[in-house]
Design an enzyme around this catalytic site. Structure first.
Site, PDB file in Angstrom:
ATOM      1  N   SER A 142       0.846  -1.201   0.000  1.00  0.00           N
ATOM      2  CA  SER A 142       0.000   0.000   0.000  1.00  0.00           C
ATOM      3  C   SER A 142       0.874   1.241   0.000  1.00  0.00           C
ATOM      4  O   SER A 142       1.922   1.277   0.660  1.00  0.00           O
ATOM      5  CB  SER A 142      -0.900   0.019   1.245  1.00  0.00           C
ATOM      6  OG  SER A 142      -1.546   1.282   1.361  1.00  0.00           O
ATOM      7  N   TYR A 155      -1.339  -0.811  10.716  1.00  0.00           N
ATOM      8  CA  TYR A 155      -1.577  -1.205   9.324  1.00  0.00           C
ATOM      9  C   TYR A 155      -0.395  -0.821   8.442  1.00  0.00           C
ATOM     10  O   TYR A 155       0.071  -1.627   7.624  1.00  0.00           O
ATOM     11  CB  TYR A 155      -2.856  -0.543   8.810  1.00  0.00           C
ATOM     12  CG  TYR A 155      -3.117  -0.788   7.338  1.00  0.00           C
ATOM     13  CD1 TYR A 155      -3.392  -2.068   6.862  1.00  0.00           C
ATOM     14  CD2 TYR A 155      -3.073   0.261   6.419  1.00  0.00           C
ATOM     15  CE1 TYR A 155      -3.620  -2.295   5.518  1.00  0.00           C
ATOM     16  CE2 TYR A 155      -3.314   0.045   5.071  1.00  0.00           C
ATOM     17  CZ  TYR A 155      -3.588  -1.230   4.627  1.00  0.00           C
ATOM     18  OH  TYR A 155      -3.803  -1.462   3.288  1.00  0.00           O
TER      19      TYR A 155
END
Length: 247
Positions: A142, A155
């Site tokens: 990501s 995350y």
């Protein structure tokens, strides 16, 4: 002949969003596709149905990848259906955002690292053992690893870990003809994004992107499909940004 004809692909987290687009893209290019899902059999079977409607071959496979004991049976079931895996796309992940330091607890940490880091490593290990003549492992990271988003420390850490693991596994598996790469999407228009990020943040990010839009799942799937192809045979250990220029 289609470019991925006779290839077997497993896409984790393929019942929605980016995983769904990847499954459809690889099937359209000739791969026999395992559509992994954790909870929604209905969504996974809908993906299988769409692939079948367009002449592709796919089957849904359920497993809770956060449970390490579920991984070997998943790989075994997949291989009984289609044969050894040639293409593995580690896409399944969770993202609980808006959790700042004071609210982080052991459960939040474990939920993320069990699914986002441990599971891709164990799935890669299980799949690579049976890649008979080389293969492709593609991990979905990501762009958040470079964005410094408050409330996303854990995350973000899981995705940074995946990028580091990708580089190491590329060295370990390269002598066996297996390439290992990561794709790092920017903001991509999925239900996960819409459900976890405020609308004003989404619209602001789209406005800042040189191409003036959010990414679409197909934008990411095209990059993954390229890395699965023979044209990407000399690419390994890389993190490929697919961000529309928003860094």
């Amino acid at each position: 002949m289609l470019p991925l004809a006779n290839k077997v692909a497993l896409i984790t987290g393929a019942s929605r969003g980016i995983g769904r687009a990847i499954a459809q893209k690889l099937a359209a290019k000739g791969a026999r596709v395992g559509v992994h899902y954790a909870a929604s059999a209905e969504s996974a079977n809908a993906v299988v149905g769409e692939i079948s409607k367009h002449g592709g071959v796919a089957k849904a496979f359920q497993a809770n990848l956060a449970d390490g004991n579920a991984i070997a049976p998943l790989i075994a079931e997949m291989e009984r259906a289609f044969g050894p895996i040639d293409l593995l796309i580690n896409n399944a992940a969770i993202a609980e955002l808006g959790i700042e330091l004071e609210a982080i607890d052991a459960e939040h940490f474990s939920r993320h690292f069990d699914l986002n880091v441990r599971a891709p490593v164990l799935v890669a290990r299980a799949a690579a053992r049976h890649m008979p003549s080389g293969g492709r492992i593609i991990n979905i990271s990501s762009g958040i690893t470079r964005a410094r988003v408050p409330g996303a420390a854990i995350y973000t850490a899981t995705k940074a870990a995946i990028e580091a693991i990708t580089r190491v596994l590329a060295v370990e598996l390269g002598p066996r003809g297996i390439t290992v790469n990561a794709v790092s999407p920017g903001m991509t228009d999925t239900d996960m994004l819409r459900g976890g990020v405020p609308a004003e943040v989404i619209s602001g990010a789209a406005a800042q992107t040189p191409l003036r839009r959010l990414g679409q799942p197909d934008d990411i799937a095209d990059v993954v499909a390229f890395l699965c192809s023979d044209q990407a045979r000399w690419i390994t250990g890389e993190v490929i940004g697919a961000t529309g220029g928003l860094n």
